[in-house]
Design an enzyme around this catalytic site. Sequence first.
Site, PDB file in Angstrom:
ATOM      1  N   SER A 163     -13.066 -48.565   5.209  1.00 21.70           N
ATOM      2  CA  SER A 163     -12.847 -47.312   5.666  1.00 21.70           C
ATOM      3  C   SER A 163     -11.872 -46.730   4.369  1.00 21.70           C
ATOM      4  O   SER A 163     -10.223 -48.259   4.569  1.00 21.70           O
ATOM      5  CB  SER A 163     -12.194 -46.734   6.579  1.00 21.70           C
ATOM      6  OG  SER A 163     -11.687 -45.572   6.980  1.00 21.70           O
ATOM      7  N   TYR A 168      -7.019 -46.888  14.032  1.00 24.69           N
ATOM      8  CA  TYR A 168      -8.019 -46.716  13.160  1.00 24.69           C
ATOM      9  C   TYR A 168      -7.428 -47.399  12.271  1.00 24.69           C
ATOM     10  O   TYR A 168      -8.687 -48.559  12.251  1.00 24.69           O
ATOM     11  CB  TYR A 168      -8.520 -45.381  12.806  1.00 24.69           C
ATOM     12  CG  TYR A 168      -9.338 -45.680  12.428  1.00 24.69           C
ATOM     13  CD1 TYR A 168     -10.742 -46.439  12.673  1.00 24.69           C
ATOM     14  CD2 TYR A 168      -9.880 -45.093  11.043  1.00 24.69           C
ATOM     15  CE1 TYR A 168     -12.010 -45.976  11.713  1.00 24.69           C
ATOM     16  CE2 TYR A 168     -10.849 -44.916  10.296  1.00 24.69           C
ATOM     17  CZ  TYR A 168     -12.208 -45.474  10.450  1.00 24.69           C
ATOM     18  OH  TYR A 168     -13.161 -45.355   9.776  1.00 24.69           O
TER      19      TYR A 168
HETATM   20  N1  LIG Z   1     -18.651 -41.493   8.204  1.00 29.66           N
HETATM   21  C1  LIG Z   1     -17.320 -41.617   7.407  1.00 29.66           C
HETATM   22  O1  LIG Z   1     -17.117 -41.290   6.674  1.00 29.66           O
HETATM   23  C2  LIG Z   1     -17.288 -43.183   7.747  1.00 29.66           C
HETATM   24  C3  LIG Z   1     -15.814 -43.123   6.184  1.00 29.66           C
HETATM   25  C4  LIG Z   1     -14.877 -44.590   6.610  1.00 29.66           C
HETATM   26  C5  LIG Z   1     -15.297 -45.717   7.382  1.00 29.66           C
HETATM   27  N2  LIG Z   1     -16.990 -45.467   8.581  1.00 29.66           N
HETATM   28  C6  LIG Z   1     -17.198 -46.339   9.553  1.00 29.66           C
HETATM   29  O2  LIG Z   1     -18.238 -47.060   8.790  1.00 29.66           O
HETATM   30  C7  LIG Z   1     -18.921 -46.830  10.155  1.00 29.66           C
HETATM   31  C8  LIG Z   1     -19.864 -46.380  10.125  1.00 29.66           C
HETATM   32  O3  LIG Z   1     -19.464 -44.976  11.159  1.00 29.66           O
HETATM   33  P1  LIG Z   1     -20.268 -43.857  11.490  1.00 29.66           P
HETATM   34  O4  LIG Z   1     -19.778 -42.166  10.837  1.00 29.66           O
HETATM   35  O5  LIG Z   1     -22.147 -43.899  11.140  1.00 29.66           O
HETATM   36  O6  LIG Z   1     -19.691 -43.983  12.790  1.00 29.66           O
HETATM   37  P2  LIG Z   1     -20.631 -43.347  13.762  1.00 29.66           P
HETATM   38  O7  LIG Z   1     -20.025 -43.307  15.276  1.00 29.66           O
HETATM   39  O8  LIG Z   1     -21.542 -42.772  14.086  1.00 29.66           O
HETATM   40  O9  LIG Z   1     -21.188 -45.101  15.032  1.00 29.66           O
HETATM   41  C9  LIG Z   1     -20.943 -46.597  15.049  1.00 29.66           C
HETATM   42  C10 LIG Z   1     -22.044 -46.549  15.829  1.00 29.66           C
HETATM   43  O10 LIG Z   1     -21.784 -47.620  16.637  1.00 29.66           O
HETATM   44  C11 LIG Z   1     -21.892 -47.814  18.160  1.00 29.66           C
HETATM   45  N3  LIG Z   1     -21.048 -48.751  18.213  1.00 29.66           N
HETATM   46  C12 LIG Z   1     -19.041 -48.565  18.397  1.00 29.66           C
HETATM   47  N4  LIG Z   1     -18.928 -50.525  19.553  1.00 29.66           N
HETATM   48  C13 LIG Z   1     -19.921 -50.575  19.732  1.00 29.66           C
HETATM   49  C14 LIG Z   1     -20.092 -51.695  20.453  1.00 29.66           C
HETATM   50  N5  LIG Z   1     -19.473 -52.652  20.387  1.00 29.66           N
HETATM   51  N6  LIG Z   1     -21.460 -52.653  20.411  1.00 29.66           N
HETATM   52  C15 LIG Z   1     -22.533 -51.949  20.241  1.00 29.66           C
HETATM   53  N7  LIG Z   1     -22.792 -50.714  19.023  1.00 29.66           N
HETATM   54  C16 LIG Z   1     -20.875 -49.913  18.690  1.00 29.66           C
HETATM   55  C17 LIG Z   1     -21.658 -46.311  18.256  1.00 29.66           C
HETATM   56  O11 LIG Z   1     -22.135 -46.284  19.745  1.00 29.66           O
HETATM   57  C18 LIG Z   1     -22.704 -45.617  17.145  1.00 29.66           C
HETATM   58  O12 LIG Z   1     -23.469 -45.487  17.526  1.00 29.66           O
HETATM   59  C19 LIG Z   1     -17.404 -47.425  11.283  1.00 29.66           C
HETATM   60  O13 LIG Z   1     -17.483 -48.492  11.126  1.00 29.66           O
HETATM   61  C20 LIG Z   1     -16.875 -46.612  10.513  1.00 29.66           C
HETATM   62  O14 LIG Z   1     -15.129 -46.901  11.059  1.00 29.66           O
HETATM   63  C21 LIG Z   1     -17.469 -43.966   8.393  1.00 29.66           C
END
Ligand SMILES: NC(=O)c1ccc[n+]([C@@H]2O[C@H](COP(=O)([O-])OP(=O)(O)OC[C@H]3O[C@@H](n4cnc5c(N)ncnc54)[C@H](O)[C@@H]3O)[C@@H](O)[C@H]2O)c1
Length: 315
Positions: free
Chosen positions: A126, A150
């Site tokens: 991120s 985070y």
């Molecule tokens: N969306 C953004 O703008 C953004 C920006 C920077 C980084 N990220 C990173 O990208 C990744 C995906 O983000 P997103 O927006 O799709 O988030 P999201 O919360 O929609 O998806 C993450 C998924 O991981 C699952 N999860 C979490 N812990 C788990 C575990 N222990 N075992 C199994 N499943 C688990 C959750 O149920 C969820 O469905 C994340 O790591 C987030 O930090 C996202």
Amino acid sequence: MKILITGSSGFIGYHLANLLSKKNKVLGIDNHNNYYSKSIKKKRLFLLKRNKNFIFKKIDLKNKNKLEIIFKNFKPKVVYHCAGQPGVLYSFKNPKSYEINNTIVTKIICSLSKKYNINKFLFASSSSVYGDQKRFPISETSKLNPKNPYAKTKLRSEKIIKNSFYNSDVTFVIFRFFTVYGPFGRPDMFIHKFLNSIKNKKIIKLYNNGLNYRDFTYIDDVVKILQKSLHKKIDRKILNICRSKPIITIDLVKLILKIYKAKNSKLKKTKFVKGEMLKTHGSNKKLKKFFGNIVFTDLEKGLKKTIKNYKLFNI
Ligand SMILES: NC(=O)c1ccc[n+]([C@@H]2O[C@H](COP(=O)([O-])OP(=O)(O)OC[C@H]3O[C@@H](n4cnc5c(N)ncnc54)[C@H](O)[C@@H]3O)[C@@H](O)[C@H]2O)c1
């Protein structure tokens, strides 16, 4: 190609699995945690299951034994690690969830990826690892300054990946995403929070008086880059994924209201919130050097698609 995607019912994991399962065997893992509405995760999974190349396992990644069985039986060659505990403000309330679902889980999946000889590991990191900066655009060599739990666990995960695959044949790429948005987006992030507030006629808070800047990046652009990484020869690299065109929140609000054709909305400007970054504006120079001149989706076009999908599916 056999691909493992963690967090496949999440926003980014879902779009990635959808794209990659067109031509590859994809196994998705998610525990459907309740950080936000499970019904959204179930809806994404329902859509993914229409694809015969997609298999789903509902497990918690901290369960190393169950995860190991998947590595043994499915034998993935590539792992996209998109599961994690996101959210900046929640990380002050429940830092333990970040330690477990980001740091510990990354350690477990890296050790199994190494043990079962995968070829490539790609990680969803991120822009928050940069924290507040003085110089823009932020490049991958900018000094890191994570300012909330985070961001700290994301940075720790990056270090775990570098150490785990040091001196091994596993190649890896760490992608730093800048505020990804699009259809079936996360309801805890500004755009979907705002859409929900318009629909439900509820008040939405504009932190820092609406003066924060965010470098919004459209989901299709992100997953296309992740797809291209499958066959690209890149190893041990950190790359920003961003459009490199930030917008101030008050202008974003006007744009969304125009596209939504909303008559009115209930906005409340609030003061600065601890841990939030004031401005994100990434450089995508290094990304373009590796992937050629990627064309990023214009914000208005991306918002139109997002809002159309929101009105259609209520998500
Ligand atoms: N969306 C953004 O703008 C953004 C920006 C920077 C980084 N990220 C990173 O990208 C990744 C995906 O983000 P997103 O927006 O799709 O988030 P999201 O919360 O929609 O998806 C993450 C998924 O991981 C699952 N999860 C979490 N812990 C788990 C575990 N222990 N075992 C199994 N499943 C688990 C959750 O149920 C969820 O469905 C994340 O790591 C987030 O930090 C996202």
